[in-house]
Motif scaffolding. Sequence first.
Motif, PDB file in Angstrom:
ATOM      1  N   UNK A   1       0.874  -1.176   0.000  1.00  0.00           N
ATOM      2  CA  UNK A   1       0.000   0.000   0.000  1.00  0.00           C
ATOM      3  C   UNK A   1       0.917   1.233   0.000  1.00  0.00           C
ATOM      4  N   UNK A   2       1.481   1.497  -1.169  1.00  0.00           N
ATOM      5  CA  UNK A   2       2.460   2.572  -1.320  1.00  0.00           C
ATOM      6  C   UNK A   2       1.811   3.714  -2.090  1.00  0.00           C
ATOM      7  N   UNK A   3       1.806   4.883  -1.474  1.00  0.00           N
ATOM      8  CA  UNK A   3       1.149   6.056  -2.051  1.00  0.00           C
ATOM      9  C   UNK A   3       2.156   6.834  -2.891  1.00  0.00           C
ATOM     10  N   UNK A   4       1.776   7.242  -4.090  1.00  0.00           N
ATOM     11  CA  UNK A   4       2.709   7.988  -4.941  1.00  0.00           C
ATOM     12  C   UNK A   4       3.132   9.306  -4.301  1.00  0.00           C
ATOM     13  N   UNK A   5       4.226   9.844  -4.791  1.00  0.00           N
ATOM     14  CA  UNK A   5       4.612  11.218  -4.467  1.00  0.00           C
ATOM     15  C   UNK A   5       3.704  12.165  -5.249  1.00  0.00           C
ATOM     16  N   UNK A   6       3.463  13.358  -4.705  1.00  0.00           N
ATOM     17  CA  UNK A   6       2.574  14.322  -5.355  1.00  0.00           C
ATOM     18  C   UNK A   6       3.305  15.616  -5.701  1.00  0.00           C
ATOM     19  N   UNK A   7       2.766  16.290  -6.705  1.00  0.00           N
ATOM     20  CA  UNK A   7       3.251  17.600  -7.079  1.00  0.00           C
ATOM     21  C   UNK A   7       2.110  18.375  -7.751  1.00  0.00           C
ATOM     22  N   UNK A   8       2.298  19.671  -7.903  1.00  0.00           N
ATOM     23  CA  UNK A   8       1.298  20.502  -8.566  1.00  0.00           C
ATOM     24  C   UNK A   8       1.279  20.202 -10.058  1.00  0.00           C
ATOM     25  N   UNK A   9       0.157  20.437 -10.724  1.00  0.00           N
ATOM     26  CA  UNK A   9       0.127  20.314 -12.187  1.00  0.00           C
ATOM     27  C   UNK A   9       1.248  21.145 -12.809  1.00  0.00           C
ATOM     28  N   UNK A  10       1.874  20.612 -13.851  1.00  0.00           N
ATOM     29  CA  UNK A  10       3.071  21.254 -14.410  1.00  0.00           C
ATOM     30  C   UNK A  10       2.792  22.638 -14.988  1.00  0.00           C
ATOM     31  N   UNK A  11       1.556  22.895 -15.428  1.00  0.00           N
ATOM     32  CA  UNK A  11       1.274  24.204 -16.025  1.00  0.00           C
ATOM     33  C   UNK A  11       1.405  25.336 -15.008  1.00  0.00           C
ATOM     34  N   UNK A  12       1.310  25.024 -13.732  1.00  0.00           N
ATOM     35  CA  UNK A  12       1.433  26.069 -12.707  1.00  0.00           C
ATOM     36  C   UNK A  12       2.852  26.630 -12.694  1.00  0.00           C
ATOM     37  N   UNK A  13       3.848  25.746 -12.682  1.00  0.00           N
ATOM     38  CA  UNK A  13       5.234  26.209 -12.745  1.00  0.00           C
ATOM     39  C   UNK A  13       5.539  26.832 -14.100  1.00  0.00           C
ATOM     40  N   UNK A  14       5.021  26.231 -15.180  1.00  0.00           N
ATOM     41  CA  UNK A  14       5.262  26.748 -16.528  1.00  0.00           C
ATOM     42  C   UNK A  14       4.709  28.157 -16.701  1.00  0.00           C
TER      43      UNK A  14
END
Length: 391
Positions: free
Chosen positions: A248-261
Amino acid sequence: MDHHEVLIVGGGNAGISLAARLIRDGAQDVAIAESESVHRYRPMLNYVGGGEATMDDLERPAASVMPDDATWIQDRVVSCDPGGPSVTTRDGRTIGCTTLVVATGLDEDWDAIPGLKAGYAAGWAGSTFLVESSPKVWPALRDLTRGRVVFSMPPEPAPCAATALKPLSMACDHWQQEGVLEDIDVHLVLPGPTPLGVPRADAILEGVLAAYGVQVLRNARVTGAGARQVTVTTPDGEIVLDDLTYAHVIPTYRAPTWIADSGLAGDSEAGLVDVDPLTLRHRRHDAVWSLGDVANLGIKPSGGALRKQVAVLSPNILAKDTDELEQYDGYTVMPITVARHRLMLVEIDREGQPAPTVPFPDLVQPRRMTWVVDRYALPVTYFKRILRGKV
Protein backbone atom coordinates in the motif's frame (compact mmCIF):
# COMPACT_ATOMS: atom_id res chain seq x y z
CA MET A 1 -12.65 35.40 -25.59
CA ASP A 2 -14.99 34.47 -22.74
CA HIS A 3 -14.58 36.50 -19.57
CA HIS A 4 -15.73 36.01 -15.97
CA GLU A 5 -15.35 38.10 -12.85
CA VAL A 6 -14.05 35.11 -10.87
CA LEU A 7 -12.65 31.98 -12.51
CA ILE A 8 -11.90 29.02 -10.26
CA VAL A 9 -9.70 26.30 -11.73
CA GLY A 10 -10.69 23.03 -10.11
CA GLY A 11 -14.06 21.60 -9.09
CA GLY A 12 -13.10 19.57 -6.03
CA ASN A 13 -13.90 20.47 -2.43
CA ALA A 14 -11.85 23.68 -2.61
CA GLY A 15 -13.30 24.99 -5.86
CA ILE A 16 -16.95 24.10 -5.29
CA SER A 17 -17.16 25.26 -1.68
CA LEU A 18 -15.39 28.54 -2.50
CA ALA A 19 -17.67 29.20 -5.48
CA ALA A 20 -20.76 28.58 -3.36
CA ARG A 21 -19.46 30.82 -0.59
CA LEU A 22 -18.57 33.62 -3.04
CA ILE A 23 -22.07 33.53 -4.51
CA ARG A 24 -23.62 33.60 -1.03
CA ASP A 25 -21.36 36.57 -0.23
CA GLY A 26 -22.60 38.49 -3.27
CA ALA A 27 -20.33 37.61 -6.19
CA GLN A 28 -22.25 37.93 -9.47
CA ASP A 29 -20.16 36.07 -12.06
CA VAL A 30 -18.35 32.95 -10.85
CA ALA A 31 -17.11 30.23 -13.19
CA ILE A 32 -15.59 26.84 -12.38
CA ALA A 33 -13.29 25.02 -14.80
CA GLU A 34 -13.54 21.29 -14.10
CA SER A 35 -13.37 18.46 -16.64
CA GLU A 36 -14.58 15.59 -14.43
CA SER A 37 -18.24 14.59 -14.66
CA VAL A 38 -18.18 12.84 -11.26
CA HIS A 39 -17.52 14.60 -7.94
CA ARG A 40 -16.08 12.60 -5.05
CA TYR A 41 -15.84 13.07 -1.31
CA ARG A 42 -12.26 11.87 -1.32
CA PRO A 43 -11.74 11.23 2.43
CA MET A 44 -14.15 8.30 2.06
CA LEU A 45 -11.69 6.51 -0.24
CA ASN A 46 -9.85 5.33 2.88
CA TYR A 47 -13.01 3.67 4.13
CA VAL A 48 -13.56 2.05 0.75
CA GLY A 49 -10.03 0.64 1.00
CA GLY A 50 -10.79 -0.57 4.52
CA GLY A 51 -14.02 -2.33 3.63
CA GLU A 52 -16.20 0.20 5.47
CA ALA A 53 -17.74 2.01 2.47
CA THR A 54 -18.42 1.71 -1.25
CA MET A 55 -17.75 4.08 -4.11
CA ASP A 56 -21.48 4.85 -4.27
CA ASP A 57 -21.16 6.37 -0.80
CA LEU A 58 -18.76 9.07 -1.99
CA GLU A 59 -19.65 9.78 -5.62
CA ARG A 60 -22.19 12.23 -7.01
CA PRO A 61 -22.70 13.63 -10.53
CA ALA A 62 -20.64 16.82 -10.78
CA ALA A 63 -23.67 18.65 -12.14
CA SER A 64 -25.51 17.97 -8.86
CA VAL A 65 -22.91 19.76 -6.72
CA MET A 66 -22.17 22.76 -8.93
CA PRO A 67 -23.66 25.95 -7.42
CA ASP A 68 -26.81 26.91 -9.28
CA ASP A 69 -25.58 30.42 -10.12
CA ALA A 70 -22.07 29.40 -11.19
CA THR A 71 -20.95 28.76 -14.77
CA TRP A 72 -19.49 25.27 -15.23
CA ILE A 73 -16.74 25.11 -17.84
CA GLN A 74 -16.40 21.36 -18.42
CA ASP A 75 -12.84 21.45 -19.68
CA ARG A 76 -9.30 21.06 -18.33
CA VAL A 77 -6.94 24.04 -17.94
CA VAL A 78 -3.52 23.39 -19.49
CA SER A 79 -1.85 26.81 -19.31
CA CYS A 80 -2.22 30.21 -17.72
CA ASP A 81 -1.28 33.82 -18.32
CA PRO A 82 -1.24 35.32 -14.82
CA GLY A 83 -0.77 38.80 -16.23
CA GLY A 84 -4.18 38.74 -17.92
CA PRO A 85 -5.22 36.86 -16.06
CA SER A 86 -6.47 34.19 -18.44
CA VAL A 87 -6.27 30.43 -18.94
CA THR A 88 -6.21 28.13 -21.94
CA THR A 89 -8.07 24.83 -21.87
CA ARG A 90 -7.37 21.43 -23.40
CA ASP A 91 -9.97 22.14 -26.08
CA GLY A 92 -8.15 25.34 -27.06
CA ARG A 93 -10.46 27.86 -25.41
CA THR A 94 -9.00 31.02 -23.90
CA ILE A 95 -10.93 32.32 -20.90
CA GLY A 96 -10.18 35.65 -19.29
CA CYS A 97 -11.13 36.77 -15.80
CA THR A 98 -10.80 39.60 -13.33
CA THR A 99 -9.84 37.23 -10.50
CA LEU A 100 -8.22 33.82 -10.93
CA VAL A 101 -8.31 31.16 -8.20
CA VAL A 102 -6.13 28.05 -8.51
CA ALA A 103 -7.76 25.12 -6.71
CA THR A 104 -6.58 22.17 -8.77
CA GLY A 105 -5.31 19.89 -6.05
CA LEU A 106 -2.21 17.80 -6.75
CA ASP A 107 -1.15 15.29 -9.40
CA GLU A 108 0.59 11.96 -8.84
CA ASP A 109 4.29 12.15 -9.69
CA TRP A 110 4.82 8.56 -10.84
CA ASP A 111 8.34 9.32 -12.06
CA ALA A 112 9.43 9.89 -8.45
CA ILE A 113 9.01 6.16 -7.68
CA PRO A 114 10.04 4.21 -10.80
CA GLY A 115 8.16 0.95 -11.18
CA LEU A 116 5.30 1.81 -8.81
CA LYS A 117 2.75 2.47 -11.53
CA ALA A 118 3.53 -0.95 -13.03
CA GLY A 119 3.01 -2.46 -9.58
CA TYR A 120 -0.45 -0.89 -9.47
CA ALA A 121 -1.24 -2.31 -12.89
CA ALA A 122 -0.03 -5.76 -11.85
CA GLY A 123 -2.22 -5.68 -8.74
CA TRP A 124 0.36 -6.27 -6.01
CA ALA A 125 0.50 -2.55 -5.20
CA GLY A 126 -2.17 0.09 -4.77
CA SER A 127 -3.53 2.70 -2.40
CA THR A 128 -6.66 4.31 -1.06
CA PHE A 129 -5.53 7.71 -2.36
CA LEU A 130 -6.41 6.85 -5.96
CA VAL A 131 -9.96 6.50 -7.22
CA GLU A 132 -9.16 3.59 -9.53
CA SER A 133 -7.15 1.71 -6.92
CA SER A 134 -9.09 2.19 -3.69
CA PRO A 135 -11.85 -0.40 -4.42
CA LYS A 136 -9.14 -3.02 -5.04
CA VAL A 137 -7.30 -2.53 -1.74
CA TRP A 138 -9.67 -4.27 0.68
CA PRO A 139 -10.13 -7.39 -1.51
CA ALA A 140 -6.32 -7.64 -1.62
CA LEU A 141 -5.91 -7.29 2.17
CA ARG A 142 -9.05 -8.86 3.63
CA ASP A 143 -8.24 -12.55 3.22
CA LEU A 144 -4.52 -12.48 3.96
CA THR A 145 -3.39 -15.03 6.53
CA ARG A 146 0.36 -14.65 6.16
CA GLY A 147 2.97 -12.78 4.13
CA ARG A 148 4.67 -9.39 4.06
CA VAL A 149 2.80 -6.12 3.60
CA VAL A 150 4.23 -2.62 3.42
CA PHE A 151 2.34 0.63 3.96
CA SER A 152 3.73 4.10 3.30
CA MET A 153 2.91 7.66 4.25
CA PRO A 154 3.71 10.07 1.42
CA PRO A 155 6.01 13.05 1.99
CA GLU A 156 4.48 16.50 1.87
CA PRO A 157 2.88 17.90 -0.12
CA ALA A 158 0.14 15.29 -0.26
CA PRO A 159 -3.66 15.26 0.12
CA CYS A 160 -3.96 14.71 3.89
CA ALA A 161 -0.92 12.44 4.10
CA ALA A 162 -1.64 11.34 7.68
CA THR A 163 -4.77 9.48 6.59
CA ALA A 164 -2.47 6.92 4.97
CA LEU A 165 -2.47 5.39 8.47
CA LYS A 166 -6.19 4.60 8.18
CA PRO A 167 -5.93 1.54 5.91
CA LEU A 168 -2.98 0.24 7.96
CA SER A 169 -4.88 0.36 11.26
CA MET A 170 -8.11 -0.99 9.77
CA ALA A 171 -6.26 -3.90 8.15
CA CYS A 172 -4.23 -4.71 11.28
CA ASP A 173 -7.32 -4.62 13.47
CA HIS A 174 -9.07 -7.00 11.07
CA TRP A 175 -6.11 -9.38 10.96
CA GLN A 176 -5.90 -9.28 14.75
CA GLN A 177 -9.57 -10.19 15.07
CA GLU A 178 -9.04 -13.04 12.59
CA GLY A 179 -6.10 -14.32 14.61
CA VAL A 180 -3.57 -14.00 11.76
CA LEU A 181 -1.78 -10.73 12.55
CA GLU A 182 1.23 -12.50 14.08
CA ASP A 183 1.79 -14.31 10.77
CA ILE A 184 1.79 -11.11 8.71
CA ASP A 185 5.00 -9.05 8.54
CA VAL A 186 3.77 -5.43 8.49
CA HIS A 187 6.07 -2.52 7.64
CA LEU A 188 5.38 1.22 7.67
CA VAL A 189 7.51 3.77 5.81
CA LEU A 190 7.36 7.20 7.45
CA PRO A 191 8.82 10.35 5.83
CA GLY A 192 9.63 11.82 9.25
CA PRO A 193 10.89 10.61 12.63
CA THR A 194 7.34 10.26 14.00
CA PRO A 195 3.93 9.78 12.39
CA LEU A 196 2.64 13.36 12.72
CA GLY A 197 5.15 15.56 14.49
CA VAL A 198 2.52 16.29 17.16
CA PRO A 199 3.86 14.92 20.46
CA ARG A 200 0.65 13.82 22.20
CA ALA A 201 -0.88 12.29 19.08
CA ASP A 202 2.42 10.62 18.20
CA ALA A 203 2.58 9.00 21.63
CA ILE A 204 -0.81 7.39 21.06
CA LEU A 205 0.04 6.30 17.51
CA GLU A 206 3.40 4.85 18.51
CA GLY A 207 1.59 2.72 21.09
CA VAL A 208 -0.90 1.57 18.46
CA LEU A 209 1.85 0.65 15.98
CA ALA A 210 3.76 -1.25 18.67
CA ALA A 211 0.62 -3.14 19.72
CA TYR A 212 0.05 -4.24 16.13
CA GLY A 213 3.71 -5.27 15.80
CA VAL A 214 4.37 -2.87 12.92
CA GLN A 215 8.01 -2.42 11.93
CA VAL A 216 8.53 1.30 11.31
CA LEU A 217 11.14 2.75 8.94
CA ARG A 218 11.64 6.40 9.90
CA ASN A 219 12.89 9.39 7.91
CA ALA A 220 12.39 7.11 4.92
CA ARG A 221 10.82 7.18 1.48
CA VAL A 222 9.88 4.58 -1.08
CA THR A 223 12.05 5.43 -4.08
CA GLY A 224 11.60 2.44 -6.37
CA ALA A 225 9.44 -0.61 -7.01
CA GLY A 226 9.47 -3.77 -9.08
CA ALA A 227 8.85 -7.53 -9.02
CA ARG A 228 6.92 -7.48 -5.72
CA GLN A 229 9.54 -5.41 -4.00
CA VAL A 230 10.08 -1.81 -3.02
CA THR A 231 13.26 0.13 -2.40
CA VAL A 232 13.21 2.35 0.66
CA THR A 233 15.78 5.12 1.06
CA THR A 234 16.71 5.88 4.67
CA PRO A 235 19.42 8.04 6.28
CA ASP A 236 21.49 4.84 6.64
CA GLY A 237 21.14 3.79 3.02
CA GLU A 238 18.75 1.75 0.90
CA ILE A 239 16.62 -1.12 2.14
CA VAL A 240 14.86 -3.52 -0.19
CA LEU A 241 11.61 -5.04 1.06
CA ASP A 242 11.02 -8.00 -1.22
CA ASP A 243 8.65 -10.97 -1.55
CA LEU A 244 5.76 -8.62 -0.83
CA THR A 245 2.23 -9.94 -0.63
CA TYR A 246 0.93 -6.40 -1.01
CA ALA A 247 2.29 -2.85 -1.02
CA HIS A 248 0.00 0.00 0.00
CA VAL A 249 2.46 2.57 -1.32
CA ILE A 250 1.15 6.06 -2.05
CA PRO A 251 2.71 7.99 -4.94
CA THR A 252 4.61 11.22 -4.47
CA TYR A 253 2.57 14.32 -5.36
CA ARG A 254 3.25 17.60 -7.08
CA ALA A 255 1.30 20.50 -8.57
CA PRO A 256 0.13 20.31 -12.19
CA THR A 257 3.07 21.25 -14.41
CA TRP A 258 1.27 24.20 -16.03
CA ILE A 259 1.43 26.07 -12.71
CA ALA A 260 5.23 26.21 -12.74
CA ASP A 261 5.26 26.75 -16.53
CA SER A 262 3.04 29.80 -16.03
CA GLY A 263 5.31 31.34 -13.42
CA LEU A 264 2.85 30.85 -10.56
CA ALA A 265 5.12 28.59 -8.50
CA GLY A 266 7.77 29.85 -6.15
CA ASP A 267 10.75 27.88 -4.89
CA SER A 268 8.64 24.88 -3.88
CA GLU A 269 10.19 21.68 -5.23
CA ALA A 270 6.67 20.39 -5.91
CA GLY A 271 5.67 23.49 -7.91
CA LEU A 272 3.06 24.77 -5.46
CA VAL A 273 1.36 28.11 -6.05
CA ASP A 274 3.39 30.88 -4.40
CA VAL A 275 0.84 32.63 -2.17
CA ASP A 276 0.93 34.65 1.02
CA PRO A 277 0.01 31.91 3.51
CA LEU A 278 -2.04 34.37 5.56
CA THR A 279 -4.18 36.07 2.90
CA LEU A 280 -3.94 33.34 0.18
CA ARG A 281 -3.09 35.98 -2.44
CA HIS A 282 -0.30 35.33 -4.93
CA ARG A 283 2.90 37.06 -3.92
CA ARG A 284 3.54 38.57 -7.37
CA HIS A 285 0.17 38.61 -9.15
CA ASP A 286 -2.52 40.49 -7.23
CA ALA A 287 -5.38 39.05 -9.32
CA VAL A 288 -4.39 35.44 -8.56
CA TRP A 289 -5.31 33.50 -5.41
CA SER A 290 -5.03 29.87 -4.36
CA LEU A 291 -6.18 27.44 -1.69
CA GLY A 292 -6.12 23.76 -0.86
CA ASP A 293 -3.42 21.19 -1.53
CA VAL A 294 -1.89 23.11 -4.45
CA ALA A 295 -1.23 26.30 -2.45
CA ASN A 296 2.05 26.70 -0.60
CA LEU A 297 0.59 27.47 2.83
CA GLY A 298 3.20 25.83 5.07
CA ILE A 299 0.71 23.35 6.56
CA LYS A 300 -0.25 19.70 6.29
CA PRO A 301 -3.13 19.95 3.78
CA SER A 302 -6.54 18.51 4.67
CA GLY A 303 -10.19 18.81 3.74
CA GLY A 304 -10.92 20.27 7.16
CA ALA A 305 -8.38 23.01 6.53
CA LEU A 306 -10.34 24.10 3.47
CA ARG A 307 -13.30 25.24 5.54
CA LYS A 308 -11.10 27.81 7.26
CA GLN A 309 -9.41 28.80 4.00
CA VAL A 310 -12.73 29.39 2.22
CA ALA A 311 -13.92 31.54 5.12
CA VAL A 312 -10.85 33.75 4.63
CA LEU A 313 -10.57 33.72 0.85
CA SER A 314 -14.13 34.64 -0.08
CA PRO A 315 -14.17 37.97 1.80
CA ASN A 316 -10.61 38.70 0.67
CA ILE A 317 -11.52 38.31 -3.01
CA LEU A 318 -14.55 40.57 -2.55
CA ALA A 319 -12.80 43.10 -0.29
CA LYS A 320 -12.93 46.75 -1.28
CA ASP A 321 -10.03 47.65 1.00
CA THR A 322 -7.16 45.27 0.26
CA ASP A 323 -5.11 46.72 3.11
CA GLU A 324 -7.30 44.93 5.66
CA LEU A 325 -7.61 41.37 4.43
CA GLU A 326 -8.69 38.40 6.53
CA GLN A 327 -5.90 36.05 7.63
CA TYR A 328 -5.77 32.25 7.71
CA ASP A 329 -4.23 30.85 10.89
CA GLY A 330 -3.02 27.63 9.30
CA TYR A 331 -5.61 25.38 10.96
CA THR A 332 -5.61 21.82 9.70
CA VAL A 333 -7.03 18.54 10.94
CA MET A 334 -5.95 14.91 10.64
CA PRO A 335 -8.58 12.20 11.25
CA ILE A 336 -6.79 8.89 11.87
CA THR A 337 -8.30 5.52 12.71
CA VAL A 338 -6.45 3.42 15.27
CA ALA A 339 -8.79 0.45 14.77
CA ARG A 340 -11.68 -0.34 12.45
CA HIS A 341 -14.18 1.69 14.48
CA ARG A 342 -12.08 4.03 16.62
CA LEU A 343 -10.65 7.34 15.46
CA MET A 344 -8.55 10.22 16.74
CA LEU A 345 -8.93 13.79 15.47
CA VAL A 346 -5.75 15.85 15.55
CA GLU A 347 -6.28 19.60 15.06
CA ILE A 348 -3.27 21.92 14.86
CA ASP A 349 -2.34 25.40 13.69
CA ARG A 350 0.46 26.44 11.35
CA GLU A 351 3.05 26.08 14.13
CA GLY A 352 1.93 22.54 14.93
CA GLN A 353 0.30 23.58 18.19
CA PRO A 354 -3.05 22.11 19.28
CA ALA A 355 -6.02 24.03 17.86
CA PRO A 356 -9.15 22.16 19.04
CA THR A 357 -12.46 23.44 17.71
CA VAL A 358 -14.34 22.31 20.83
CA PRO A 359 -13.14 22.45 24.45
CA PHE A 360 -14.41 18.95 25.20
CA PRO A 361 -14.36 16.06 24.70
CA ASP A 362 -10.69 15.53 24.00
CA LEU A 363 -10.82 14.55 20.31
CA VAL A 364 -7.19 13.40 20.21
CA GLN A 365 -8.19 10.48 22.42
CA PRO A 366 -9.44 7.73 20.06
CA ARG A 367 -13.18 7.14 20.34
CA ARG A 368 -15.87 5.18 18.56
CA MET A 369 -18.14 8.23 18.45
CA THR A 370 -15.47 10.25 16.62
CA TRP A 371 -15.26 7.45 14.07
CA VAL A 372 -19.05 7.51 13.60
CA VAL A 373 -18.90 11.27 12.95
CA ASP A 374 -16.02 10.89 10.47
CA ARG A 375 -17.58 7.96 8.63
CA TYR A 376 -21.26 8.91 8.62
CA ALA A 377 -21.92 12.52 9.70
CA LEU A 378 -19.18 14.37 7.83
CA PRO A 379 -20.08 12.99 4.36
CA VAL A 380 -23.65 14.25 4.85
CA THR A 381 -22.37 17.62 6.05
CA TYR A 382 -20.02 17.75 3.07
CA PHE A 383 -22.67 17.30 0.39
CA LYS A 384 -25.47 19.23 2.11
CA ARG A 385 -23.59 22.15 3.65
CA ILE A 386 -19.85 22.44 2.86
CA LEU A 387 -20.30 22.27 -0.92
CA ARG A 388 -23.11 24.80 -0.62
CA GLY A 389 -20.92 27.36 1.13
CA LYS A 390 -22.82 27.10 4.40
CA VAL A 391 -19.93 25.95 6.63
